[in-house]
Scaffold this active site. Structure first.
Site, PDB file in Angstrom:
ATOM      1  N   TYR A  26       0.789  -1.201   0.169  1.00 40.88           N
ATOM      2  CA  TYR A  26       0.093   0.070  -0.010  1.00 40.88           C
ATOM      3  C   TYR A  26       0.667   1.210  -0.057  1.00 40.88           C
ATOM      4  O   TYR A  26       0.259   2.410  -0.030  1.00 40.88           O
ATOM      5  CB  TYR A  26      -1.008  -0.089   1.178  1.00 40.88           C
ATOM      6  CG  TYR A  26      -1.821  -0.909   1.114  1.00 40.88           C
ATOM      7  CD1 TYR A  26      -2.905  -1.404   0.130  1.00 40.88           C
ATOM      8  CD2 TYR A  26      -1.743  -2.216   2.368  1.00 40.88           C
ATOM      9  CE1 TYR A  26      -3.416  -2.072   0.209  1.00 40.88           C
ATOM     10  CE2 TYR A  26      -2.802  -3.186   2.128  1.00 40.88           C
ATOM     11  CZ  TYR A  26      -3.588  -3.165   1.170  1.00 40.88           C
ATOM     12  OH  TYR A  26      -4.704  -4.264   1.022  1.00 40.88           O
ATOM     13  N   HIS A 103      -8.336   2.434  -6.139  1.00 46.01           N
ATOM     14  CA  HIS A 103      -7.535   1.340  -5.235  1.00 46.01           C
ATOM     15  C   HIS A 103      -6.199   1.723  -5.151  1.00 46.01           C
ATOM     16  O   HIS A 103      -5.688   1.733  -6.310  1.00 46.01           O
ATOM     17  CB  HIS A 103      -8.059   0.097  -5.586  1.00 46.01           C
ATOM     18  CG  HIS A 103      -9.186  -0.539  -5.687  1.00 46.01           C
ATOM     19  ND1 HIS A 103     -10.052  -0.935  -4.554  1.00 46.01           N
ATOM     20  CD2 HIS A 103     -10.358  -0.847  -6.334  1.00 46.01           C
ATOM     21  CE1 HIS A 103     -11.190  -1.180  -4.556  1.00 46.01           C
ATOM     22  NE2 HIS A 103     -11.480  -1.041  -5.800  1.00 46.01           N
TER      23      HIS A 103
HETATM   24  O1  CA2 Z   1      -5.759  -1.289  -2.801  1.00 42.16           O
HETATM   25  C1  CA2 Z   1      -6.612  -0.931  -2.071  1.00 42.16           C
HETATM   26  O2  CA2 Z   1      -6.723   0.290  -1.963  1.00 42.16           O
HETATM   27  C2  CA2 Z   1      -7.478  -1.918  -1.568  1.00 42.16           C
HETATM   28  O3  CA2 Z   1      -8.962  -1.282  -1.631  1.00 42.16           O
HETATM   29  C3  CA2 Z   1      -7.310  -1.705  -0.222  1.00 42.16           C
HETATM   30  C4  CA2 Z   1      -7.993  -2.872   0.826  1.00 42.16           C
HETATM   31  C5  CA2 Z   1      -8.054  -4.188   0.300  1.00 42.16           C
HETATM   32  O4  CA2 Z   1      -9.211  -4.907   1.034  1.00 42.16           O
HETATM   33  C6  CA2 Z   1      -8.695  -4.031  -1.186  1.00 42.16           C
HETATM   34  O5  CA2 Z   1      -8.667  -5.307  -1.693  1.00 42.16           O
HETATM   35  C7  CA2 Z   1      -7.906  -3.143  -1.982  1.00 42.16           C
HETATM   36  C8  CA2 Z   1      -7.382  -2.780   2.195  1.00 42.16           C
HETATM   37  C9  CA2 Z   1      -7.156  -1.772   2.975  1.00 42.16           C
HETATM   38  C10 CA2 Z   1      -6.554  -1.995   4.267  1.00 42.16           C
HETATM   39  O6  CA2 Z   1      -5.463  -1.186   4.285  1.00 42.16           O
HETATM   40  C11 CA2 Z   1      -4.152  -1.411   5.169  1.00 42.16           C
HETATM   41  C12 CA2 Z   1      -3.359  -0.446   5.192  1.00 42.16           C
HETATM   42  C13 CA2 Z   1      -2.218  -0.851   6.027  1.00 42.16           C
HETATM   43  C14 CA2 Z   1      -2.102  -1.922   6.644  1.00 42.16           C
HETATM   44  C15 CA2 Z   1      -3.112  -3.000   6.513  1.00 42.16           C
HETATM   45  C16 CA2 Z   1      -4.286  -2.687   5.958  1.00 42.16           C
END
Ligand code: CA2
Length: 152
Positions: A26, A103
């Site tokens: 991310y 995303h």
């Molecule tokens: O890539 C993206 O922006 C997502 O929407 C992020 C979601 C995921 O479930 C989608 O498939 C794709 C997850 C967000 C969680 O973000 C975190 C950030 C840091 C640490 C843990 C989770």
């Protein structure tokens, strides 16, 4: 001078953790960094933003309903609700507003369960895999879209 059109930028569950874990997926930006980048980019494009994050599906639905009367468009990263929330999809469809789905990661290079978005059924366009830049490109798209509508 007329008030700048407002774009709601809605972020779903766990995005408040950005910058603290999984930087390889991310990136290193926090959500506050992304908000600041969106705010200054929106200003350059003659837009205003209302940037929010919630871990609660109902709150996201409430915000989409609120946007109906306040916003010119929605940028939505529904995170984990992307693939499961019929309620959020229904709210987006009912809003009648243009929606751009964003995303941070390229969901098509990840597990197959991430690849079927319900939100896309309400989206004019989808941007993924470009990290925080995806939000800025979505703002560019709205600036162009609203300009075209004005000229029509
Ligand atoms: O890539 C993206 O922006 C997502 O929407 C992020 C979601 C995921 O479930 C989608 O498939 C794709 C997850 C967000 C969680 O973000 C975190 C950030 C840091 C640490 C843990 C989770």
């Amino acid at each position: 001078m007329a008030q700048a059109p407002i774009i709601y930028v809605l972020n779903g569950p766990n995005l408040n953790l950005l910058g603290t874990r999984e930087p390889e997926v991310y990136g290193r930006d926090t959500l506050a960094d992304i908000e600041a980048a969106c705010r200054s980019h929106a200003k350059r494009r003659g837009l205003a933003i209302d940037f929010r994050q919630s871990n609660h599906e109902g709150e996201l639905v409430d915000w989409v309903q609120e946007a109906r009367t306040r916003a010119a468009g929605l940028i939505v990263n529904a995170a984990g609700y992307t693939t499961s929330s019929v309620a959020l999809l229904d709210a987006l469809l009912a809003s009648g507003l243009p929606v751009i789905e964003v995303h941070l990661s390229n969901i098509f290079r990840r597990e197959s369960f991430r690849q079927h978005s319900l939100i896309s059924l309400a989206a004019k366009g989808v941007i993924c895999g470009l990290g925080a830049t995806g939000y800025l490109i979505a703002l560019d798209a709205f600036a162009r879209l609203l300009q075209t509508e004005k000229e029509a």
